[in-house]
Design a protein around this motif. Structure first.
Motif, PDB file in Angstrom:
ATOM      1  N   ARG A 149     -22.586  54.807  -4.117  1.00  0.00           N
ATOM      2  CA  ARG A 149     -21.345  55.441  -4.580  1.00  0.00           C
ATOM      3  C   ARG A 149     -20.465  55.916  -3.426  1.00  0.00           C
ATOM      4  NH1 ARG A 149     -22.459  59.937  -8.911  1.00  0.00           N
ATOM      5  NH2 ARG A 149     -20.194  60.085  -8.704  1.00  0.00           N
ATOM      6  N   GLN A 150     -20.988  55.940  -2.222  1.00  0.00           N
ATOM      7  CA  GLN A 150     -20.153  56.315  -1.075  1.00  0.00           C
ATOM      8  C   GLN A 150     -19.042  55.292  -0.848  1.00  0.00           C
ATOM      9  OE1 GLN A 150     -20.726  59.460   0.081  1.00  0.00           O
ATOM     10  NE2 GLN A 150     -22.238  59.281  -1.572  1.00  0.00           N
ATOM     11  N   LEU A 151     -19.249  54.058  -1.323  1.00  0.00           N
ATOM     12  CA  LEU A 151     -18.201  53.049  -1.177  1.00  0.00           C
ATOM     13  C   LEU A 151     -16.965  53.447  -1.977  1.00  0.00           C
ATOM     14  CD1 LEU A 151     -20.327  49.766  -1.467  1.00  0.00           C
ATOM     15  CD2 LEU A 151     -19.933  51.259   0.523  1.00  0.00           C
ATOM     16  N   GLN A 152     -17.158  54.015  -3.156  1.00  0.00           N
ATOM     17  CA  GLN A 152     -16.019  54.507  -3.935  1.00  0.00           C
ATOM     18  C   GLN A 152     -15.325  55.651  -3.203  1.00  0.00           C
ATOM     19  OE1 GLN A 152     -18.285  55.427  -7.498  1.00  0.00           O
ATOM     20  NE2 GLN A 152     -17.383  53.669  -8.568  1.00  0.00           N
ATOM     21  N   ARG A 153     -16.120  56.475  -2.583  1.00  0.00           N
ATOM     22  CA  ARG A 153     -15.580  57.615  -1.838  1.00  0.00           C
ATOM     23  C   ARG A 153     -14.732  57.133  -0.664  1.00  0.00           C
ATOM     24  NH1 ARG A 153     -19.754  62.182   0.458  1.00  0.00           N
ATOM     25  NH2 ARG A 153     -18.230  63.803   1.033  1.00  0.00           N
ATOM     26  N   VAL A 154     -15.236  56.150   0.074  1.00  0.00           N
ATOM     27  CA  VAL A 154     -14.480  55.588   1.188  1.00  0.00           C
ATOM     28  C   VAL A 154     -13.196  54.937   0.691  1.00  0.00           C
ATOM     29  CG1 VAL A 154     -14.498  53.808   2.972  1.00  0.00           C
ATOM     30  CG2 VAL A 154     -16.491  55.284   2.671  1.00  0.00           C
ATOM     31  N   ALA A 155     -13.301  54.180  -0.409  1.00  0.00           N
ATOM     32  CA  ALA A 155     -12.114  53.501  -0.938  1.00  0.00           C
ATOM     33  C   ALA A 155     -11.041  54.504  -1.333  1.00  0.00           C
ATOM     34  CB  ALA A 155     -12.504  52.638  -2.134  1.00  0.00           C
ATOM     35  N   ALA A 156     -11.443  55.623  -1.931  1.00  0.00           N
ATOM     36  CA  ALA A 156     -10.467  56.638  -2.329  1.00  0.00           C
ATOM     37  C   ALA A 156      -9.791  57.247  -1.111  1.00  0.00           C
ATOM     38  CB  ALA A 156     -11.151  57.723  -3.161  1.00  0.00           C
ATOM     39  N   GLN A 157     -10.567  57.532  -0.070  1.00  0.00           N
ATOM     40  CA  GLN A 157      -9.991  58.099   1.145  1.00  0.00           C
ATOM     41  C   GLN A 157      -9.042  57.106   1.817  1.00  0.00           C
ATOM     42  OE1 GLN A 157     -10.337  61.244   2.492  1.00  0.00           O
ATOM     43  NE2 GLN A 157     -11.345  61.742   0.561  1.00  0.00           N
ATOM     44  N   SER A 158      -9.446  55.842   1.851  1.00  0.00           N
ATOM     45  CA  SER A 158      -8.597  54.815   2.454  1.00  0.00           C
ATOM     46  C   SER A 158      -7.273  54.704   1.701  1.00  0.00           C
ATOM     47  CB  SER A 158      -9.333  53.470   2.455  1.00  0.00           C
ATOM     48  OG  SER A 158      -8.533  52.447   2.982  1.00  0.00           O
ATOM     49  N   ALA A 159      -7.335  54.783   0.373  1.00  0.00           N
ATOM     50  CA  ALA A 159      -6.116  54.697  -0.436  1.00  0.00           C
ATOM     51  C   ALA A 159      -5.175  55.863  -0.128  1.00  0.00           C
ATOM     52  CB  ALA A 159      -6.468  54.675  -1.920  1.00  0.00           C
ATOM     53  N   MET A 160      -5.729  57.047   0.086  1.00  0.00           N
ATOM     54  CA  MET A 160      -4.890  58.203   0.410  1.00  0.00           C
ATOM     55  C   MET A 160      -4.218  58.027   1.760  1.00  0.00           C
ATOM     56  SD  MET A 160      -6.786  61.619  -1.076  1.00  0.00           S
ATOM     57  CE  MET A 160      -8.500  61.237  -0.709  1.00  0.00           C
ATOM     58  N   ASN A 161      -4.933  57.457   2.725  1.00  0.00           N
ATOM     59  CA  ASN A 161      -4.317  57.236   4.033  1.00  0.00           C
ATOM     60  C   ASN A 161      -3.240  56.160   3.970  1.00  0.00           C
ATOM     61  OD1 ASN A 161      -6.585  58.910   4.670  1.00  0.00           O
ATOM     62  ND2 ASN A 161      -6.426  58.227   6.782  1.00  0.00           N
ATOM     63  N   ARG A 162      -3.473  55.123   3.144  1.00  0.00           N
ATOM     64  CA  ARG A 162      -2.424  54.120   2.958  1.00  0.00           C
ATOM     65  C   ARG A 162      -1.186  54.752   2.346  1.00  0.00           C
ATOM     66  NH1 ARG A 162      -6.727  50.750   1.454  1.00  0.00           N
ATOM     67  NH2 ARG A 162      -6.337  51.115  -0.761  1.00  0.00           N
ATOM     68  N   ALA A 163      -1.390  55.581   1.312  1.00  0.00           N
ATOM     69  CA  ALA A 163      -0.248  56.235   0.660  1.00  0.00           C
ATOM     70  C   ALA A 163       0.497  57.149   1.626  1.00  0.00           C
ATOM     71  CB  ALA A 163      -0.728  57.023  -0.563  1.00  0.00           C
ATOM     72  N   ALA A 164      -0.210  57.689   2.615  1.00  0.00           N
ATOM     73  CA  ALA A 164       0.414  58.556   3.602  1.00  0.00           C
ATOM     74  C   ALA A 164       1.105  57.771   4.711  1.00  0.00           C
ATOM     75  CB  ALA A 164      -0.632  59.491   4.210  1.00  0.00           C
ATOM     76  N   GLY A 165       1.037  56.439   4.669  1.00  0.00           N
ATOM     77  CA  GLY A 165       1.694  55.608   5.675  1.00  0.00           C
ATOM     78  C   GLY A 165       0.983  55.590   7.006  1.00  0.00           C
ATOM     79  N   LEU A 166      -0.345  55.754   6.995  1.00  0.00           N
ATOM     80  CA  LEU A 166      -1.119  55.786   8.238  1.00  0.00           C
ATOM     81  C   LEU A 166      -1.896  54.491   8.400  1.00  0.00           C
ATOM     82  CD1 LEU A 166      -2.480  59.419   7.889  1.00  0.00           C
ATOM     83  CD2 LEU A 166      -0.596  58.650   9.353  1.00  0.00           C
ATOM     84  N   PRO A 167      -1.809  53.852   9.556  1.00  0.00           N
ATOM     85  CA  PRO A 167      -2.492  52.570   9.745  1.00  0.00           C
ATOM     86  C   PRO A 167      -3.996  52.725   9.905  1.00  0.00           C
ATOM     87  CG  PRO A 167      -1.339  53.211  11.744  1.00  0.00           C
ATOM     88  CD  PRO A 167      -0.971  54.219  10.704  1.00  0.00           C
ATOM     89  N   GLN A 168      -4.710  51.657   9.504  1.00  0.00           N
ATOM     90  CA  GLN A 168      -6.160  51.601   9.646  1.00  0.00           C
ATOM     91  C   GLN A 168      -6.529  50.281  10.329  1.00  0.00           C
ATOM     92  OE1 GLN A 168      -8.170  52.667   5.833  1.00  0.00           O
ATOM     93  NE2 GLN A 168      -6.130  53.265   5.139  1.00  0.00           N
ATOM     94  N   ILE A 169      -7.297  50.376  11.407  1.00  0.00           N
ATOM     95  CA  ILE A 169      -7.739  49.206  12.159  1.00  0.00           C
ATOM     96  C   ILE A 169      -9.261  49.168  12.140  1.00  0.00           C
ATOM     97  CG2 ILE A 169      -7.712  48.018  14.385  1.00  0.00           C
ATOM     98  CD1 ILE A 169      -5.158  49.524  15.063  1.00  0.00           C
ATOM     99  N   ALA A 170      -9.824  48.012  11.858  1.00  0.00           N
ATOM    100  CA  ALA A 170     -11.272  47.842  11.871  1.00  0.00           C
ATOM    101  C   ALA A 170     -11.657  46.892  12.990  1.00  0.00           C
ATOM    102  CB  ALA A 170     -11.761  47.300  10.527  1.00  0.00           C
ATOM    103  N   VAL A 171     -12.747  47.219  13.675  1.00  0.00           N
ATOM    104  CA  VAL A 171     -13.348  46.332  14.665  1.00  0.00           C
ATOM    105  C   VAL A 171     -14.742  45.979  14.159  1.00  0.00           C
ATOM    106  CG1 VAL A 171     -14.121  46.046  17.035  1.00  0.00           C
ATOM    107  CG2 VAL A 171     -12.045  47.367  16.549  1.00  0.00           C
ATOM    108  N   LEU A 172     -14.972  44.696  13.904  1.00  0.00           N
ATOM    109  CA  LEU A 172     -16.237  44.241  13.344  1.00  0.00           C
ATOM    110  C   LEU A 172     -17.195  43.907  14.478  1.00  0.00           C
ATOM    111  CD1 LEU A 172     -14.761  41.828  10.637  1.00  0.00           C
ATOM    112  CD2 LEU A 172     -14.995  44.328  10.558  1.00  0.00           C
ATOM    113  N   ARG A 173     -18.278  44.696  14.560  1.00  0.00           N
ATOM    114  CA  ARG A 173     -19.323  44.450  15.542  1.00  0.00           C
ATOM    115  C   ARG A 173     -20.490  43.763  14.836  1.00  0.00           C
ATOM    116  NH1 ARG A 173     -20.018  50.382  16.380  1.00  0.00           N
ATOM    117  NH2 ARG A 173     -21.604  49.947  17.980  1.00  0.00           N
ATOM    118  N   ASP A 174     -21.563  43.538  15.566  1.00  0.00           N
ATOM    119  CA  ASP A 174     -22.699  42.789  15.028  1.00  0.00           C
ATOM    120  C   ASP A 174     -23.829  43.732  14.629  1.00  0.00           C
ATOM    121  OD1 ASP A 174     -24.241  40.560  14.348  1.00  0.00           O
ATOM    122  OD2 ASP A 174     -25.178  40.519  16.327  1.00  0.00           O
ATOM    123  N   PRO A 175     -24.189  43.755  13.326  1.00  0.00           N
ATOM    124  CA  PRO A 175     -23.580  43.037  12.206  1.00  0.00           C
ATOM    125  C   PRO A 175     -22.616  43.941  11.440  1.00  0.00           C
ATOM    126  CG  PRO A 175     -25.680  43.933  11.506  1.00  0.00           C
ATOM    127  CD  PRO A 175     -25.462  44.401  12.935  1.00  0.00           C
TER     128      PRO A 175
END
Length: 429
Positions: free
Chosen positions: A110-136
């Protein structure tokens, strides 16, 4: 830890023995992970400076239970997103995870829902999000923090995919679960060498947080400055392989730029160049056709670019150059109509200024989708037409020898377009 990194404080609570499921040995496993890593959870979050640009940083420690996400991980991630909103900072995630923590069961998932909600709030606030995919980068960490970011970078050879290596079908193609495979499938914007990562991240942070103001000025013409004489002459000049194309225009217009790539739906189109560039120290987003029939993945990538720029208040430049949308069976099956409609909608809904320049062929709705309704310009060696003259002859059942005359009747020359009110003007050399 680097000297300019300040770790956040996290909420604390009383943990039940062996976690919410009373999973035998869980406390011992966490204690061993802490001894091994010196960390008390699988993520470390704080504020940092990356190549001179401030950001909130999330860094996964894979040696701590495989970088897995549990409830306390969720607490830390929520604190990071909240800090980004409070301080109006972009968020950078350095991801290395095997997914959700089995020892906490559904409470972990259920933490995935929590992360998704937080990410949505940051998008609504106009703040960029950058991901760096490491292994794995697999499981829910990929499906939220990774794939849900605005810009997705990956390290070469990193394992990337929703399914981890131990749960895939036995006949699965292993290349599909790599950074390079995800880039080819349109899910990753760029594969970046580790030594280049700090510089590239700093560049991206600057691009996403320093928007230009006002409508971008159209680029100057790079080709033949003479006005065309006939409609057919115009078509010939626009189709000339010697004419400057998008790469030349982007190179002359921007001081530096970074690409985004892919439609996030399984496709890429090298005939559509999208990204952000710096001009006079300020950021402008761009979507540029390269003279080929544009495929559905190209339109979806352009729509993604325009919506991201709009959310971050970055103005947009579009370069129009296509004989038309790809119309083969594969394009139809890939949703050509819906993809073109999505670009029309993104341009129409954009609150930021959009400037468009026709630099070559402007073939039908596949070209018009990228055009700013009230701020489109043309170069002297370009045309814009409801349809190509050859296709018009076929539809009207006129002989091939009528094609040059039809080009004139279509009034597709740059000067005709100005007179008709289709473009604002012809740009100077």
């Amino acid at each position: 830890m680097t000297p300019d990194f300040a770790e956040l404080t996290y909420p604390t609570g009383t943990a039940r023995p062996d976690g919410p499921l009373a999973w035998a040995g869980y406390d011992a496993a966490r204690a061993a992970a802490q001894d091994r890593t010196g960390e008390s959870e699988s993520v470390i979050c704080g504020t940092a400076t990356i190549a001179g640009r401030p950001a909130v940083l999330i860094s996964f420690e894979f040696r701590y239970l495989g970088g897995s996400l549990g409830e306390r991980t969720g607490d830390r991630l929520e604190a990071a997103y909240t800090a980004a909103r409070e301080q109006r900072l972009p968020l950078v995630s350095l991801i290395a995870t095997g997914g959700s923590r089995m020892q906490e069961g559904m409470r972990a998932l259920r933490q995935l829902q929590r992360v998704a909600a937080q990410s949505a709030m940051n998008r609504a606030a106009g703040l960029p999000q950058i991901a760096v995919l490491r292994d794995p980068t697999t499981g829910g960490g990929w499906a939220t923090l990774g794939a849900g970011a605005d810009v997705v970078l990956a390290l070469p050879g990193a394992q990337v995919g929703f399914a981890g290596s131990r749960v895939r079908p036995p006949d699965a193609d292993p290349t599909a679960y790599t950074a390079e495979g995800q880039y080819a499938a349109g899910a990753v914007d760029a594969v970046v060498e580790p030594e280049q990562l700090p510089t590239r991240l700093g560049h991206w942070l600057r691009l996403l947080t320093t928007p230009a103001t006002g409508a971008p000025e159209p680029p100057r013409a790079l080709g033949d400055p003479a006005p065309p004489t006939t409609g057919w002459d115009t078509v010939g000049r626009a189709r000339s392989p010697q004419r400057p194309h998008a790469q030349a225009y982007l190179g002359a217009y921007f001081d530096s730029r970074e690409p985004i790539s892919g439609d996030r739906c399984g496709g890429r189109d090298d005939g559509m160049l999208c990204g952000f560039g710096l001009r006079d120290g300020r950021a402008i987003a761009y979507a540029a056709q390269t003279g080929t029939p544009t495929r559905p993945a190209g339109y979806r990538t352009a729509a993604r670019l325009i919506r991201l720029a709009d959310r971050l208040s970055v103005p947009v430049l579009t370069l129009i150059d296509t004989p038309g949308a790809a119309n083969d069976a594969a394009a139809e099956r890939a949703g050509a109509g819906a993809a073109i409609a999505d670009v029309f909608a993104a341009v129409a809904a954009a609150r930021v200024p959009v400037t468009s320049l026709v630099i070559g062929e402007g073939g039908s709705g596949g070209a018009l989708a990228l055009a700013a309704p009230a701020n489109t310009w043309a170069t002297p060696d370009s045309y814009f037409s409801v349809i190509a003259p050859e296709a018009a002859a076929a539809i009207l059942k006129r002989p091939r020898e009528d094609v040059p005359d039809l080009a004139g009747e279509l009034r597709l020359r740059p000067q005709d377009l100005v007179e008709l009110g289709v473009v604002r003007g012809v740009v100077a050399h």
